[in-house]
Design an enzyme around this catalytic site. Sequence first.
Site, PDB file in Angstrom:
ATOM      1  N   TYR A  16      17.431  10.635  34.993  1.00 10.88           N
ATOM      2  CA  TYR A  16      16.501  10.415  33.893  1.00 10.88           C
ATOM      3  C   TYR A  16      15.095  10.092  34.387  1.00 10.88           C
ATOM      4  O   TYR A  16      14.105  10.478  33.751  1.00 10.88           O
ATOM      5  CB  TYR A  16      17.023   9.305  32.972  1.00 10.88           C
ATOM      6  N   TYR A 172      22.594   1.853  27.831  1.00  6.67           N
ATOM      7  CA  TYR A 172      23.765   2.666  27.500  1.00  6.67           C
ATOM      8  C   TYR A 172      24.567   1.968  26.408  1.00  6.67           C
ATOM      9  O   TYR A 172      24.627   0.726  26.373  1.00  6.67           O
ATOM     10  CB  TYR A 172      24.600   2.883  28.777  1.00  6.67           C
ATOM     11  N   TYR A 182      33.329   1.742  32.150  1.00  7.47           N
ATOM     12  CA  TYR A 182      31.982   1.280  32.512  1.00  7.47           C
ATOM     13  C   TYR A 182      32.094  -0.201  32.834  1.00  7.47           C
ATOM     14  O   TYR A 182      31.707  -1.065  32.058  1.00  7.47           O
ATOM     15  CB  TYR A 182      31.032   1.531  31.344  1.00  7.47           C
ATOM     16  N   GLY A 221      25.000  13.909  33.964  1.00  6.23           N
ATOM     17  CA  GLY A 221      25.652  13.966  35.276  1.00  6.23           C
ATOM     18  C   GLY A 221      24.702  13.700  36.427  1.00  6.23           C
ATOM     19  O   GLY A 221      24.556  14.516  37.340  1.00  6.23           O
ATOM     20  N   ALA A 224      23.858   8.666  40.013  1.00  2.31           N
ATOM     21  CA  ALA A 224      24.443   7.355  39.715  1.00  2.31           C
ATOM     22  C   ALA A 224      25.678   7.498  38.827  1.00  2.31           C
ATOM     23  O   ALA A 224      26.687   6.838  39.046  1.00  2.31           O
ATOM     24  CB  ALA A 224      23.400   6.459  39.038  1.00  2.31           C
TER      25      ALA A 224
HETATM   26  P1  NAI Z   1      19.881   8.147  39.007  1.00  4.35           P
HETATM   27  O1  NAI Z   1      20.803   8.141  40.147  1.00  4.35           O
HETATM   28  O2  NAI Z   1      18.956   9.302  38.858  1.00  4.35           O
HETATM   29  O3  NAI Z   1      18.971   6.848  38.953  1.00  4.35           O
HETATM   30  C1  NAI Z   1      19.353   5.586  39.404  1.00  4.35           C
HETATM   31  C2  NAI Z   1      18.361   5.201  40.478  1.00  4.35           C
HETATM   32  O4  NAI Z   1      18.446   3.818  40.751  1.00  4.35           O
HETATM   33  C3  NAI Z   1      18.601   5.920  41.805  1.00  4.35           C
HETATM   34  O5  NAI Z   1      17.428   6.628  42.162  1.00  4.35           O
HETATM   35  C4  NAI Z   1      18.845   4.769  42.779  1.00  4.35           C
HETATM   36  O6  NAI Z   1      18.345   5.039  44.054  1.00  4.35           O
HETATM   37  C5  NAI Z   1      18.091   3.659  42.099  1.00  4.35           C
HETATM   38  N1  NAI Z   1      18.438   2.301  42.528  1.00  4.35           N
HETATM   39  C6  NAI Z   1      19.657   1.713  42.609  1.00  4.35           C
HETATM   40  N2  NAI Z   1      19.555   0.445  43.055  1.00  4.35           N
HETATM   41  C7  NAI Z   1      18.228   0.221  43.237  1.00  4.35           C
HETATM   42  C8  NAI Z   1      17.472  -0.894  43.693  1.00  4.35           C
HETATM   43  N3  NAI Z   1      18.062  -2.042  44.062  1.00  4.35           N
HETATM   44  N4  NAI Z   1      16.117  -0.791  43.771  1.00  4.35           N
HETATM   45  C9  NAI Z   1      15.507   0.351  43.424  1.00  4.35           C
HETATM   46  N5  NAI Z   1      16.165   1.446  42.981  1.00  4.35           N
HETATM   47  C10 NAI Z   1      17.512   1.379  42.898  1.00  4.35           C
HETATM   48  O7  NAI Z   1      20.809   7.985  37.701  1.00  4.35           O
HETATM   49  P2  NAI Z   1      20.515   7.894  36.144  1.00  4.35           P
HETATM   50  O8  NAI Z   1      21.858   8.049  35.511  1.00  4.35           O
HETATM   51  O9  NAI Z   1      19.439   8.810  35.739  1.00  4.35           O
HETATM   52  O10 NAI Z   1      20.069   6.388  35.926  1.00  4.35           O
HETATM   53  C11 NAI Z   1      18.807   5.991  35.423  1.00  4.35           C
HETATM   54  C12 NAI Z   1      19.016   4.961  34.311  1.00  4.35           C
HETATM   55  O11 NAI Z   1      19.628   5.604  33.197  1.00  4.35           O
HETATM   56  C13 NAI Z   1      19.920   3.791  34.691  1.00  4.35           C
HETATM   57  O12 NAI Z   1      19.426   2.596  34.116  1.00  4.35           O
HETATM   58  C14 NAI Z   1      21.228   4.174  34.006  1.00  4.35           C
HETATM   59  O13 NAI Z   1      22.056   3.054  33.746  1.00  4.35           O
HETATM   60  C15 NAI Z   1      20.675   4.791  32.736  1.00  4.35           C
HETATM   61  N6  NAI Z   1      21.621   5.576  31.943  1.00  4.35           N
HETATM   62  C16 NAI Z   1      22.293   6.628  32.501  1.00  4.35           C
HETATM   63  C17 NAI Z   1      23.203   7.369  31.755  1.00  4.35           C
HETATM   64  C18 NAI Z   1      23.939   8.518  32.366  1.00  4.35           C
HETATM   65  O14 NAI Z   1      24.900   9.001  31.772  1.00  4.35           O
HETATM   66  N7  NAI Z   1      23.527   9.033  33.509  1.00  4.35           N
HETATM   67  C19 NAI Z   1      23.486   7.032  30.343  1.00  4.35           C
HETATM   68  C20 NAI Z   1      22.695   5.933  29.837  1.00  4.35           C
HETATM   69  C21 NAI Z   1      21.828   5.229  30.625  1.00  4.35           C
END
Ligand code: NAI
Length: 286
Positions: A16, A172, A182, A221, A224
């Site tokens: 995202y 979420y 989750y 997808g 994370a």
């Molecule tokens: P993503 O893998 O693209 O993003 C997560 C990022 O967090 C990664 O780049 C990772 O390196 C970074 N990260 C983890 N620990 C960290 C830290 N200590 N310091 C700095 N960066 C850190 O995955 P996604 O799914 O796009 O996640 C982005 C947000 O969207 C998150 O808050 C996730 O919970 C939320 N979200 C995701 C959904 C999904 O189905 N993928 C659904 C609803 C919310």
Amino acid sequence: RGKRAFIAGVADDKGYGWAIAKSLAAAGAEILLGTWVPALNIFETSLRRGKFDESRVLPDGSLMEITKVYPLDAVFDNPDDVPEDIKTNKRYAGSSKWTVEEVAETVKQDFGTIDILVHSLANGPEVSKPLLETSRKGYLAAISASSYSYVSLLKHFIPIMNPGGASISLTYIAAERIIPGYGGGMSSAKAALESDTRVLAFEAGRRHKVRVNTISAGPLGSRAAKAIGFIDTMIEYSISNSPIQKELAAEEVGNAAAFLVSPLASAITGAVIYVDNGLNAMGVAV
Ligand code: NAI
């Protein structure tokens, strides 16, 4: 001049954060990224080698420009917080000034101010464990990386945010409804994030004229999400059961984010906005 955005939580072109960066860039914003320190090397190398060029294409055909990528670890507020094993870890030793306070300080030195702060990061080491089997350490780690990280980012960046600025995070539905799978305190972390969105909206609004919202996004997808393990099932479930029966594109969340941080949303703050094809509104699976 165009607005300047700092987006924390981008380490590839699948999540995202990347999609939000693109939508903001398409709307004319200057893009600064905060990338998790252990993922920084491969992200920067891939960027430099053109691996993301196809995903950098904006609607007008130009490529998204990323002005600067900052190393960031959002579980540490300042160097005093960093334990010895992290300091000497070779994935961290190659970078410097990656605690939240130092990143905000560096952005200030580099650019003076920002207009938009995006938090698109989460981590829960025990996410695959049910809450009943989650350790205290795992639960607190989920809250630290996924909830307090936002409080800390906003706290340290708000002094350099221009009045009229805006901030968003990603949450979420597991914060408010039971989503088995989750686990590890991640549902708790999202509940904290949503509650904090309201309190932070009040404090940031009164003190700095900055708006604070969170997007409750449907399943994607991302890297994370794949680590959680049930994402394909959640995507299929969402397509079958949502009012709008299609796969959710990251771009749709990016566009909603661009709206929320823009003047078009100037009266929206403290809100949880669903961008999930309407799945949240369903009471039964049909
Ligand atoms: P993503 O893998 O693209 O993003 C997560 C990022 O967090 C990664 O780049 C990772 O390196 C970074 N990260 C983890 N620990 C960290 C830290 N200590 N310091 C700095 N960066 C850190 O995955 P996604 O799914 O796009 O996640 C982005 C947000 O969207 C998150 O808050 C996730 O919970 C939320 N979200 C995701 C959904 C999904 O189905 N993928 C659904 C609803 C919310």
